[in-house]
Design a protein around this motif. Structure first.
Motif, PDB file in Angstrom:
ATOM      1  N   LEU A 312      83.103  56.145  59.013  1.00 52.13           N
ATOM      2  CA  LEU A 312      82.786  56.272  57.587  1.00 52.13           C
ATOM      3  C   LEU A 312      82.274  57.679  57.272  1.00 52.13           C
ATOM      4  CD1 LEU A 312      82.741  54.768  54.905  1.00 52.13           C
ATOM      5  CD2 LEU A 312      80.426  54.000  55.426  1.00 52.13           C
ATOM      6  N   CYS A 313      81.392  58.205  58.135  1.00 52.47           N
ATOM      7  CA  CYS A 313      80.853  59.549  57.873  1.00 52.47           C
ATOM      8  C   CYS A 313      81.957  60.607  57.987  1.00 52.47           C
ATOM      9  CB  CYS A 313      79.697  59.858  58.824  1.00 52.47           C
ATOM     10  SG  CYS A 313      78.199  58.931  58.411  1.00 52.47           S
ATOM     11  N   ASP A 314      82.862  60.446  58.958  1.00 54.34           N
ATOM     12  CA  ASP A 314      83.995  61.388  59.073  1.00 54.34           C
ATOM     13  C   ASP A 314      84.808  61.365  57.782  1.00 54.34           C
ATOM     14  OD1 ASP A 314      83.234  61.886  61.640  1.00 54.34           O
ATOM     15  OD2 ASP A 314      84.779  60.642  62.583  1.00 54.34           O
ATOM     16  N   HIS A 315      85.040  60.149  57.281  1.00 53.49           N
ATOM     17  CA  HIS A 315      85.815  59.999  56.050  1.00 53.49           C
ATOM     18  C   HIS A 315      85.102  60.692  54.880  1.00 53.49           C
ATOM     19  CE1 HIS A 315      88.448  58.037  53.114  1.00 53.49           C
ATOM     20  NE2 HIS A 315      87.358  57.786  52.424  1.00 53.49           N
ATOM     21  N   VAL A 316      83.771  60.482  54.791  1.00 54.97           N
ATOM     22  CA  VAL A 316      83.006  61.104  53.692  1.00 54.97           C
ATOM     23  C   VAL A 316      83.156  62.625  53.755  1.00 54.97           C
ATOM     24  CG1 VAL A 316      80.667  61.556  52.806  1.00 54.97           C
ATOM     25  CG2 VAL A 316      81.342  59.226  53.449  1.00 54.97           C
ATOM     26  N   ARG A 317      83.035  63.186  54.952  1.00 59.10           N
ATOM     27  CA  ARG A 317      83.110  64.656  55.064  1.00 59.10           C
ATOM     28  C   ARG A 317      84.489  65.165  54.678  1.00 59.10           C
ATOM     29  NH1 ARG A 317      79.918  63.573  59.618  1.00 59.10           N
ATOM     30  NH2 ARG A 317      81.672  63.755  61.043  1.00 59.10           N
ATOM     31  N   ALA A 318      85.533  64.424  55.099  1.00 59.14           N
ATOM     32  CA  ALA A 318      86.893  64.874  54.789  1.00 59.14           C
ATOM     33  C   ALA A 318      87.165  64.793  53.281  1.00 59.14           C
ATOM     34  CB  ALA A 318      87.905  64.030  55.566  1.00 59.14           C
ATOM     35  N   ALA A 321      85.224  67.501  51.258  1.00 57.88           N
ATOM     36  CA  ALA A 321      85.797  68.856  51.258  1.00 57.88           C
ATOM     37  C   ALA A 321      86.927  68.948  50.226  1.00 57.88           C
ATOM     38  CB  ALA A 321      86.314  69.195  52.656  1.00 57.88           C
ATOM     39  N   TYR A 322      87.737  67.899  50.191  1.00 58.01           N
ATOM     40  CA  TYR A 322      88.859  67.847  49.247  1.00 58.01           C
ATOM     41  C   TYR A 322      88.345  67.807  47.796  1.00 58.01           C
ATOM     42  CZ  TYR A 322      93.288  66.194  47.281  1.00 58.01           C
ATOM     43  OH  TYR A 322      94.435  66.067  46.550  1.00 58.01           O
ATOM     44  N   PHE A 323      87.324  66.989  47.591  1.00 58.87           N
ATOM     45  CA  PHE A 323      86.748  66.764  46.261  1.00 58.87           C
ATOM     46  C   PHE A 323      86.110  68.066  45.744  1.00 58.87           C
ATOM     47  CE2 PHE A 323      84.100  63.171  44.027  1.00 58.87           C
ATOM     48  CZ  PHE A 323      84.424  63.690  42.798  1.00 58.87           C
ATOM     49  N   ILE A 324      85.344  68.729  46.621  1.00 52.47           N
ATOM     50  CA  ILE A 324      84.656  69.962  46.200  1.00 52.47           C
ATOM     51  C   ILE A 324      85.683  71.013  45.793  1.00 52.47           C
ATOM     52  CG2 ILE A 324      83.230  71.895  47.048  1.00 52.47           C
ATOM     53  CD1 ILE A 324      81.650  69.780  48.691  1.00 52.47           C
ATOM     54  N   ARG A 342      77.978  71.487  42.776  1.00 51.77           N
ATOM     55  CA  ARG A 342      77.017  71.446  43.886  1.00 51.77           C
ATOM     56  C   ARG A 342      76.863  70.032  44.442  1.00 51.77           C
ATOM     57  NH1 ARG A 342      73.158  73.053  39.185  1.00 51.77           N
ATOM     58  NH2 ARG A 342      72.283  71.037  38.636  1.00 51.77           N
ATOM     59  N   GLY A 343      76.146  69.948  45.561  1.00 51.69           N
ATOM     60  CA  GLY A 343      75.916  68.666  46.216  1.00 51.69           C
ATOM     61  C   GLY A 343      76.426  68.685  47.635  1.00 51.69           C
ATOM     62  N   ARG A 344      76.317  67.559  48.291  1.00 52.71           N
ATOM     63  CA  ARG A 344      76.805  67.421  49.662  1.00 52.71           C
ATOM     64  C   ARG A 344      77.527  66.096  49.783  1.00 52.71           C
ATOM     65  NH1 ARG A 344      72.836  70.032  54.230  1.00 52.71           N
ATOM     66  NH2 ARG A 344      72.677  72.023  53.174  1.00 52.71           N
ATOM     67  N   GLY A 345      78.483  66.035  50.693  1.00 52.37           N
ATOM     68  CA  GLY A 345      79.169  64.772  50.950  1.00 52.37           C
ATOM     69  C   GLY A 345      79.777  64.220  49.681  1.00 52.37           C
ATOM     70  N   LEU A 346      79.476  62.955  49.398  1.00 52.08           N
ATOM     71  CA  LEU A 346      79.983  62.345  48.171  1.00 52.08           C
ATOM     72  C   LEU A 346      78.847  62.119  47.168  1.00 52.08           C
ATOM     73  CD1 LEU A 346      82.746  60.023  49.652  1.00 52.08           C
ATOM     74  CD2 LEU A 346      83.045  62.109  48.274  1.00 52.08           C
ATOM     75  N   MET A 347      77.967  63.101  47.134  1.00 54.60           N
ATOM     76  CA  MET A 347      76.904  63.157  46.109  1.00 54.60           C
ATOM     77  C   MET A 347      77.075  64.521  45.455  1.00 54.60           C
ATOM     78  SD  MET A 347      72.869  62.538  46.745  1.00 54.60           S
ATOM     79  CE  MET A 347      71.642  62.757  45.467  1.00 54.60           C
ATOM     80  N   LEU A 348      77.948  64.572  44.460  1.00 54.87           N
ATOM     81  CA  LEU A 348      78.357  65.858  43.906  1.00 54.87           C
ATOM     82  C   LEU A 348      78.042  65.915  42.413  1.00 54.87           C
ATOM     83  CD1 LEU A 348      81.809  66.146  45.745  1.00 54.87           C
ATOM     84  CD2 LEU A 348      79.656  67.260  46.360  1.00 54.87           C
ATOM     85  N   GLY A 349      77.828  67.130  41.938  1.00 54.75           N
ATOM     86  CA  GLY A 349      77.533  67.301  40.523  1.00 54.75           C
ATOM     87  C   GLY A 349      78.206  68.540  39.979  1.00 54.75           C
ATOM     88  N   VAL A 350      78.550  68.473  38.700  1.00 56.46           N
ATOM     89  CA  VAL A 350      79.070  69.647  38.010  1.00 56.46           C
ATOM     90  C   VAL A 350      78.156  69.910  36.824  1.00 56.46           C
ATOM     91  CG1 VAL A 350      80.998  70.618  36.699  1.00 56.46           C
ATOM     92  CG2 VAL A 350      81.459  69.188  38.684  1.00 56.46           C
ATOM     93  N   GLN A 351      77.586  71.100  36.794  1.00 52.22           N
ATOM     94  CA  GLN A 351      76.715  71.458  35.666  1.00 52.22           C
ATOM     95  C   GLN A 351      77.588  71.857  34.492  1.00 52.22           C
ATOM     96  OE1 GLN A 351      73.848  74.406  36.719  1.00 52.22           O
ATOM     97  NE2 GLN A 351      72.778  74.252  34.768  1.00 52.22           N
TER      98      GLN A 351
END
Ligand SMILES: Cc1ncc(COP(=O)(O)O)c(C=O)c1O
Length: 410
Positions: A312-318, A321-324, A342-351
């Protein structure tokens, strides 16, 4: 579905009846969800939505996950959903052992929510301050933090808007500027017993801690005999791309609080502690009737096993990267609207330069759920099982929404 099978009214009735009967503590969208599959939610009128909110970072395995459903059904079929903490239950013991394994920490206290986990941490910190006949009571938390809605938790929350009209708050909690070590140093005195911080601020606007900041806090806590307490209620349980966000920083706390995704959607919270902090609370010091109940803990075991097998963590990281990359693409296409990613993993934000609510509403209209954070951030906390194809789908909806906001930039 005929009337007998249907356990809910048409959506407009649910919303109207809700407005009459439910206390108005939330600004609710006029939508009621009744089921889900994968990363898709279905409302009471049958409309489907791609979900990048996940119950605000709760439904980490998405909807209809077979192993989660099977584990919960096993408990339900056994007839025992809850037994008192006067007795042991195997699910709570297994979940505690899995949490120890995932964190390398020593002991766990189970409760039911993030606020409750943070209350436990605040009490533990105060008792730590009383060890050896001492009387240190001061706790430092961060500006723009969010720790929950109970009295201790709102006091720990470094945002005035949550305090207004509720004073007096808990004494001896002080606020330092997030990511500003000199501001923390300025607040530390002989009364201080603990520092509480979110490694990635969530409600404050998806703001990751600077690695040097967390490292400096660790050193300070070691030097001054303070507890370092991380609130991982939102950023924990795989969301950062590691089981716990502090593992992405290599800075281990003495105390960590969890909730939200801990049991894959069943309400659960936990306080995890190591070293001296693990044995401070003794019988009579703290309790929660429902803490560690069988149903929630069977869900927690499924979640933790998924985190520990690494997949699951490997999937989140992959996917992260695509999402960012996709969000940066959107930002470069609409620089007048999106000013930071900004953010990390699947906790991302756009200002954003526009109120996030405009985008949230327009996306919802088009079948995409996203949330806001802070006052100017669009927040993405999808199920951790989200796919790159679903990221593409979300991006194309957001592209369409942004294009209506600045048509001449398209
Ligand atoms: C970092 C953090 N801590 C604590 C809480 C409070 O959790 P709960 O709503 O389960 O009490 C939240 C909720 O958003 C949170 O994001």
């Amino acid at each position: 579905m005929n009337k007998e099978e249907r356990i809910y009214e048409p959506m407009s009735d649910i919303v109207a009846q809700g407005r009459e009967a439910v206390m108005h503590t939330y600004s609710q969208f006029p939508v009621a969800f009744v089921s889900g599959h994968g990363r898709t939610l279905v409302d009471a009128d049958g409309k489907e939505y791609l979900d990048f909110v996940a119950g605000i970072a709760v439904n980490a395995l998405g909807y209809g996950d077979e192993s989660l459903s099977a584990a919960l059904k096993r408990v339900i079929d056994g007839g025992l959903l809850h037994c008192s903490n006067l007795y042991w239950n195997p699910y709570a013991v297994s979940a505690a052992r899995l949490l120890k394994q995932a964190s390398g920490m020593d002991k766990v206290f189970f409760c039911n929510s993030g606020a409750e986990a943070n209350e436990a941490a605040l009490k533990l910190a105060r008792k730590f301050g009383h060890l050896d006949g001492g009387h240190r009571t001061g706790i430092i938390t961060m500006e723009h933090s969010f720790h929950g809605r109970t009295y201790g938790a709102i006091t720990a929350t470094g945002q005035d808007k949550y305090h207004k009209d509720f004073d007096p708050l808990l004494p001896r909690i002080k606020y330092a500027a997030f990511n500003d070590f000199s501001s923390v140093l300025a607040q530390v005195d002989d009364d201080t017993c603990a520092i509480m911080v979110e490694p990635i601020q969530g409600e404050g606007g998806i703001i990751p801690a600077d690695p040097e900041f967390l490292r400096a806090l660790r050193t300070l806590c070691d030097e001054r005999n303070l507890l370092l307490m991380f609130d991982e209620v939102q950023c924990g349980m795989g969301r950062s791309g590691q089981p716990f966000a502090w593992q992405t920083y290599g800075v281990k706390p003495d105390v960590m609080t969890l909730a939200k995704a801990l049991a894959g959607g069943v309400p659960a919270g936990a306080m995890v502690a190591c070293g001296i902090a693990a044995d401070i609370l003794q019988p009579g010091d703290h309790a929660a009737t429902f803490g560690g109940n069988l149903l929630a803990m069977s869900g927690a075991c499924v979640m933790l096993e998924r985190l520990l097998d690494g997949g699951l963590c490997d999937h989140v990281r992959a996917v992260s990267a695509y999402f960012i990359k996709a969000l940066h693409g959107l930002q470069s296409k609409y620089p007048a609207i999106a000013v930071d990613v900004r953010g990390r993993g699947l906790m991302l934000g756009v200002q954003l330069t526009v109120p996030p609510r405009i985008v949230v509403d327009a996306a919802m209209e088009r079948g995409l759920l996203v949330a806001s954070a802070g006052y100017d951030v669009l927040r993405f906390v999808p199920p951790l099982t989200v796919t790159t194809a679903e990221v593409d789908q979300a991006m194309s909806i957001l592209d369409d929404v942004f294009s209506t906001l600045v048509p001449d930039e398209k």
